[in-house]
Design a protein around this motif. Structure first.
Motif, PDB file in Angstrom:
ATOM      1  N   VAL A  32       0.867  -1.177   0.000  1.00 38.04           N
ATOM      2  CA  VAL A  32       0.000   0.000   0.000  1.00 38.04           C
ATOM      3  C   VAL A  32       0.900   1.223   0.000  1.00 38.04           C
ATOM      4  O   VAL A  32       1.787   1.351   0.838  1.00 38.04           O
ATOM      5  N   ASP A  33       0.662   2.094  -0.939  1.00 37.95           N
ATOM      6  CA  ASP A  33       1.438   3.316  -1.034  1.00 37.95           C
ATOM      7  C   ASP A  33       1.038   4.243   0.115  1.00 37.95           C
ATOM      8  O   ASP A  33      -0.125   4.337   0.490  1.00 37.95           O
ATOM      9  N   GLU A  34       2.003   4.934   0.666  1.00 44.02           N
ATOM     10  CA  GLU A  34       1.748   5.788   1.818  1.00 44.02           C
ATOM     11  C   GLU A  34       0.909   7.008   1.440  1.00 44.02           C
ATOM     12  O   GLU A  34       0.105   7.490   2.219  1.00 44.02           O
ATOM     13  N   ASP A  35       1.098   7.532   0.251  1.00 42.10           N
ATOM     14  CA  ASP A  35       0.414   8.762  -0.134  1.00 42.10           C
ATOM     15  C   ASP A  35      -1.021   8.514  -0.580  1.00 42.10           C
ATOM     16  O   ASP A  35      -1.901   9.344  -0.354  1.00 42.10           O
ATOM     17  N   THR A  36      -1.264   7.412  -1.245  1.00 42.97           N
ATOM     18  CA  THR A  36      -2.608   7.144  -1.762  1.00 42.97           C
ATOM     19  C   THR A  36      -3.121   5.843  -1.179  1.00 42.97           C
ATOM     20  O   THR A  36      -2.353   4.938  -0.876  1.00 42.97           O
ATOM     21  N   PRO A  37      -4.440   5.713  -1.041  1.00 39.57           N
ATOM     22  CA  PRO A  37      -4.989   4.485  -0.472  1.00 39.57           C
ATOM     23  C   PRO A  37      -5.151   3.365  -1.490  1.00 39.57           C
ATOM     24  O   PRO A  37      -5.797   2.376  -1.206  1.00 39.57           O
ATOM     25  N   VAL A  38      -4.575   3.488  -2.672  1.00 42.41           N
ATOM     26  CA  VAL A  38      -4.712   2.466  -3.695  1.00 42.41           C
ATOM     27  C   VAL A  38      -3.644   1.408  -3.475  1.00 42.41           C
ATOM     28  O   VAL A  38      -2.476   1.712  -3.275  1.00 42.41           O
ATOM     29  N   ALA A  39      -4.040   0.149  -3.529  1.00 38.10           N
ATOM     30  CA  ALA A  39      -3.102  -0.942  -3.305  1.00 38.10           C
ATOM     31  C   ALA A  39      -2.567  -1.440  -4.636  1.00 38.10           C
ATOM     32  O   ALA A  39      -3.292  -1.533  -5.617  1.00 38.10           O
ATOM     33  N   ARG A  40      -1.302  -1.770  -4.674  1.00 36.56           N
ATOM     34  CA  ARG A  40      -0.719  -2.397  -5.849  1.00 36.56           C
ATOM     35  C   ARG A  40      -1.042  -3.883  -5.793  1.00 36.56           C
ATOM     36  O   ARG A  40      -0.930  -4.510  -4.747  1.00 36.56           O
ATOM     37  N   THR A  41      -1.438  -4.441  -6.898  1.00 36.58           N
ATOM     38  CA  THR A  41      -1.872  -5.834  -6.904  1.00 36.58           C
ATOM     39  C   THR A  41      -0.771  -6.725  -7.442  1.00 36.58           C
ATOM     40  O   THR A  41       0.114  -6.291  -8.167  1.00 36.58           O
ATOM     41  N   GLN A  42      -0.866  -7.994  -7.121  1.00 38.58           N
ATOM     42  CA  GLN A  42       0.093  -8.963  -7.618  1.00 38.58           C
ATOM     43  C   GLN A  42      -0.273  -9.310  -9.051  1.00 38.58           C
ATOM     44  O   GLN A  42      -1.426  -9.242  -9.456  1.00 38.58           O
ATOM     45  N   ALA A  43       0.716  -9.724  -9.803  1.00 38.24           N
ATOM     46  CA  ALA A  43       0.492 -10.052 -11.202  1.00 38.24           C
ATOM     47  C   ALA A  43      -0.290 -11.353 -11.352  1.00 38.24           C
ATOM     48  O   ALA A  43      -0.912 -11.592 -12.369  1.00 38.24           O
ATOM     49  N   GLN A  44      -0.294 -12.206 -10.334  1.00 36.39           N
ATOM     50  CA  GLN A  44      -0.946 -13.499 -10.452  1.00 36.39           C
ATOM     51  C   GLN A  44      -2.418 -13.444 -10.062  1.00 36.39           C
ATOM     52  O   GLN A  44      -3.119 -14.433 -10.206  1.00 36.39           O
ATOM     53  N   GLN A  45      -2.908 -12.343  -9.569  1.00 37.33           N
ATOM     54  CA  GLN A  45      -4.310 -12.237  -9.204  1.00 37.33           C
ATOM     55  C   GLN A  45      -5.160 -12.090 -10.459  1.00 37.33           C
ATOM     56  O   GLN A  45      -4.752 -11.457 -11.420  1.00 37.33           O
ATOM     57  N   TRP A  73      -8.150 -10.493 -12.714  1.00 39.21           N
ATOM     58  CA  TRP A  73      -8.500  -9.088 -12.866  1.00 39.21           C
ATOM     59  C   TRP A  73      -9.646  -8.686 -11.958  1.00 39.21           C
ATOM     60  O   TRP A  73      -9.683  -7.583 -11.438  1.00 39.21           O
ATOM     61  N   TYR A  74     -10.611  -9.585 -11.763  1.00 36.81           N
ATOM     62  CA  TYR A  74     -11.768  -9.214 -10.956  1.00 36.81           C
ATOM     63  C   TYR A  74     -11.403  -9.064  -9.480  1.00 36.81           C
ATOM     64  O   TYR A  74     -12.036  -8.307  -8.754  1.00 36.81           O
ATOM     65  N   THR A  75     -10.353  -9.753  -9.039  1.00 37.52           N
ATOM     66  CA  THR A  75      -9.902  -9.590  -7.660  1.00 37.52           C
ATOM     67  C   THR A  75      -9.306  -8.197  -7.465  1.00 37.52           C
ATOM     68  O   THR A  75      -9.572  -7.539  -6.452  1.00 37.52           O
ATOM     69  N   SER A  76      -8.537  -7.744  -8.418  1.00 38.89           N
ATOM     70  CA  SER A  76      -7.947  -6.411  -8.286  1.00 38.89           C
ATOM     71  C   SER A  76      -9.020  -5.326  -8.372  1.00 38.89           C
ATOM     72  O   SER A  76      -8.933  -4.307  -7.697  1.00 38.89           O
ATOM     73  N   VAL A  77     -10.060  -5.563  -9.186  1.00 37.78           N
ATOM     74  CA  VAL A  77     -11.153  -4.591  -9.256  1.00 37.78           C
ATOM     75  C   VAL A  77     -11.884  -4.538  -7.920  1.00 37.78           C
ATOM     76  O   VAL A  77     -12.192  -3.462  -7.400  1.00 37.78           O
ATOM     77  N   TRP A  78     -12.157  -5.708  -7.347  1.00 43.74           N
ATOM     78  CA  TRP A  78     -12.852  -5.748  -6.051  1.00 43.74           C
ATOM     79  C   TRP A  78     -12.017  -5.068  -4.965  1.00 43.74           C
ATOM     80  O   TRP A  78     -12.530  -4.304  -4.164  1.00 43.74           O
ATOM     81  N   ASP A  79     -10.721  -5.339  -4.944  1.00 42.37           N
ATOM     82  CA  ASP A  79      -9.846  -4.706  -3.952  1.00 42.37           C
ATOM     83  C   ASP A  79      -9.840  -3.193  -4.102  1.00 42.37           C
ATOM     84  O   ASP A  79      -9.839  -2.461  -3.116  1.00 42.37           O
ATOM     85  N   SER A  80      -9.858  -2.701  -5.337  1.00 42.49           N
ATOM     86  CA  SER A  80      -9.869  -1.252  -5.531  1.00 42.49           C
ATOM     87  C   SER A  80     -11.195  -0.648  -5.083  1.00 42.49           C
ATOM     88  O   SER A  80     -11.228   0.465  -4.567  1.00 42.49           O
ATOM     89  N   LEU A  81     -12.294  -1.387  -5.262  1.00 45.55           N
ATOM     90  CA  LEU A  81     -13.582  -0.892  -4.766  1.00 45.55           C
ATOM     91  C   LEU A  81     -13.604  -0.843  -3.241  1.00 45.55           C
ATOM     92  O   LEU A  81     -14.150   0.087  -2.647  1.00 45.55           O
ATOM     93  N   VAL A  82     -13.016  -1.846  -2.605  1.00 44.72           N
ATOM     94  CA  VAL A  82     -12.964  -1.870  -1.147  1.00 44.72           C
ATOM     95  C   VAL A  82     -12.128  -0.709  -0.641  1.00 44.72           C
ATOM     96  O   VAL A  82     -12.507  -0.006   0.299  1.00 44.72           O
ATOM     97  N   VAL A  83     -10.987  -0.466  -1.274  1.00 47.23           N
ATOM     98  CA  VAL A  83     -10.114   0.630  -0.854  1.00 47.23           C
ATOM     99  C   VAL A  83     -10.803   1.964  -1.102  1.00 47.23           C
ATOM    100  O   VAL A  83     -10.730   2.875  -0.284  1.00 47.23           O
ATOM    101  N   ALA A  84     -11.532   2.090  -2.225  1.00 45.04           N
ATOM    102  CA  ALA A  84     -12.213   3.341  -2.537  1.00 45.04           C
ATOM    103  C   ALA A  84     -13.357   3.600  -1.569  1.00 45.04           C
ATOM    104  O   ALA A  84     -13.713   4.757  -1.313  1.00 45.04           O
ATOM    105  N   GLY A  85     -13.936   2.548  -0.993  1.00 41.11           N
ATOM    106  CA  GLY A  85     -15.056   2.725  -0.070  1.00 41.11           C
ATOM    107  C   GLY A  85     -14.636   3.184   1.301  1.00 41.11           C
ATOM    108  O   GLY A  85     -15.454   3.685   2.076  1.00 41.11           O
ATOM    109  N   THR A  86     -13.391   3.039   1.643  1.00 36.70           N
ATOM    110  CA  THR A  86     -12.934   3.478   2.961  1.00 36.70           C
ATOM    111  C   THR A  86     -12.591   4.949   2.917  1.00 36.70           C
ATOM    112  O   THR A  86     -12.073   5.460   1.924  1.00 36.70           O
ATOM    113  N   THR A  87     -12.900   5.663   4.027  1.00 38.52           N
ATOM    114  CA  THR A  87     -12.589   7.087   4.103  1.00 38.52           C
ATOM    115  C   THR A  87     -11.739   7.344   5.326  1.00 38.52           C
ATOM    116  O   THR A  87     -11.768   6.599   6.306  1.00 38.52           O
ATOM    117  N   ASP A  88     -10.996   8.410   5.283  1.00 40.43           N
ATOM    118  CA  ASP A  88     -10.154   8.803   6.399  1.00 40.43           C
ATOM    119  C   ASP A  88     -10.722  10.025   7.108  1.00 40.43           C
ATOM    120  O   ASP A  88     -10.020  10.681   7.876  1.00 40.43           O
TER     121      ASP A  88
END
Length: 166
Positions: free
Chosen positions: A95-108, A110-125
């Motif tokens: 997880v990058d310190e500046d942005t809440p977007v997670a870098r995904t592994q190459a072996q995941q 595509w739908y897993t990375s989309v779901w993870d980005s939706l989960v990260v986008a749903g969280t607020t600080d």
């Protein structure tokens, strides 16, 4: 005196014949070059026609689909051999310190990375949560633009109806 006349005749003959001979030799060289270009074009045309004829063969089409597109027939298992020197080691999820977007592994997938980005986008600080009971205040000023628009539409309808009469 004869030598001078003979020399003048030879110089005159050279001056008259040289341009014509030079043009002839240049044209012959151009003609040889053009003939070689035509031969190369005919050879390329024959190669392309032979390749086009190969595409009429169903076995060739199947082989090309397997090779170029990695297609397999039903019931077959496809294996891909990878050179270990060219394969990159997959990185762990960071997880990058500046942005809440997670870098995904190459072996995941595509739908897993989309779901993870939706989960990260749903969280607020935000430190202050939204109050569901708090409603915005109602503006008591009258919106005059709606009234003038309605009046203009009614006037246009009246004019259209009056102009339609015979």
């Amino acid at each position: 005196m004869r030598a001078i006349v003979l020399g003048c005749v030879l110089v005159l003959a050279f001056v008259l014949v040289y341009p014509t001979l030079h043009t002839y030799l240049r044209q012959e060289a151009d003609l040889r070059e053009l003939r070689s270009q035509v031969a190369a074009a005919r050879e390329r045309n024959d190669d392309l026609e032979a390749e086009l004829e190969r595409w009429d063969d169903p076995a060739f089409v199947t082989a090309q689909a397997r090779e170029r597109l990695s297609y397999v027939l039903p019931g077959e298992k496809a294996y891909r051999v990878v050179d270990p020197e060219t394969v990159e080691v997959p990185t762990t999820q960071v997880v990058d310190e500046d942005t809440p977007v997670a870098r995904t592994q190459a072996q995941q997938p595509w739908y897993t990375s989309v779901w993870d980005s939706l989960v990260v986008a749903g969280t607020t600080d935000d430190a202050t949560p939204r109050d569901a009971t708090k409603r915005p205040t109602k503006d008591t000023t009258k919106d005059t633009t709606k009234d003038t628009t309605k009046g203009a539409e009614q006037d246009a309808a009246t004019n259209d109806a009056s102009s339609a009469r015979p």
